[in-house]
Design an enzyme around this catalytic site. Structure first.
Site, PDB file in Angstrom:
ATOM      1  N   HIS A 106       0.834  -1.204   0.000  1.00 17.74           N
ATOM      2  CA  HIS A 106       0.000   0.000   0.000  1.00 17.74           C
ATOM      3  C   HIS A 106       0.870   1.256   0.000  1.00 17.74           C
ATOM      4  O   HIS A 106       0.591   2.205  -0.748  1.00 17.74           O
ATOM      5  CB  HIS A 106      -0.941  -0.016   1.209  1.00 17.74           C
ATOM      6  CG  HIS A 106      -1.930   1.093   1.213  1.00 17.74           C
ATOM      7  ND1 HIS A 106      -1.846   2.146   2.086  1.00 17.74           N
ATOM      8  CD2 HIS A 106      -3.028   1.311   0.448  1.00 17.74           C
ATOM      9  CE1 HIS A 106      -2.858   2.974   1.858  1.00 17.74           C
ATOM     10  NE2 HIS A 106      -3.595   2.488   0.869  1.00 17.74           N
ATOM     11  N   ASP A 140      -6.268   1.568  -2.180  1.00 13.74           N
ATOM     12  CA  ASP A 140      -6.966   1.375  -0.909  1.00 13.74           C
ATOM     13  C   ASP A 140      -7.802   0.098  -0.913  1.00 13.74           C
ATOM     14  O   ASP A 140      -7.831  -0.636   0.082  1.00 13.74           O
ATOM     15  CB  ASP A 140      -7.843   2.586  -0.598  1.00 13.74           C
ATOM     16  CG  ASP A 140      -7.039   3.826  -0.224  1.00 13.74           C
ATOM     17  OD1 ASP A 140      -5.800   3.727  -0.084  1.00 13.74           O
ATOM     18  OD2 ASP A 140      -7.658   4.900  -0.076  1.00 13.74           O
TER      19      ASP A 140
END
Length: 140
Positions: A73, A119
């Site tokens: 991420h 996300d």
């Protein structure tokens, strides 16, 4: 919004505000926190400070699968900044949560679509990876 979610968001924003040498700015983590809650019963705040990559900054070797989710991420947000020339912390996007399934909606820019997918993939990864309590605040 649930008061507990607001508390989580505030804590994550405060922990991330020192992530750069520039003056702290408001960060948009509301959507990411809500995505995490879509398919995970663990509170979002539990992920901030986990291992070496979950939360502010990140370095070293990920301690486990969940920490690798955070590393990916972080790298995804880095790519959003360098390749797509956008700030993932300020990018608002459209998504849907239905029965634990996350879907990025029709976002009208590549930046919004890219950040939404960063996300979404992280939230899905968090939901699948085991959470090992001893790895919280434990970067080896």
């Amino acid at each position: 919004m649930n008061p507990a979610h607001l508390l989580v968001l505030a804590a994550v924003c405060i922990s991330l505000s020192g992530a750069s040498s520039i003056a702290p700015q408001p960060l948009n983590l509301i959507q990411f926190g809500n995505m995490i809650q879509c398919n995970n019963t663990r509170p979002s705040l539990d992920f901030s400070g986990y291992g070496c990559y979950c939360g502010r900054g990140g370095s070293g070797t990920p301690v486990d699968e969940l920490d690798r989710c955070c590393q990916v991420h972080d790298n995804c947000y880095g790519e959003a900044e360098t390749v797509h020339e956008c700030d993932p912390y300020w990018t608002f996007y459209s998504y849907e949560c239905s029965e634990g399934k996350l879907t990025c909606k029709d976002n009208n820019t590549k930046c919004k679509e890219f950040v939404c997918n960063c996300d979404r993939e992280a939230a899905n990864c968090f939901a699948k990876a085991p959470y090992i309590d001893s790895n919280y605040k434990n970067c080896k």
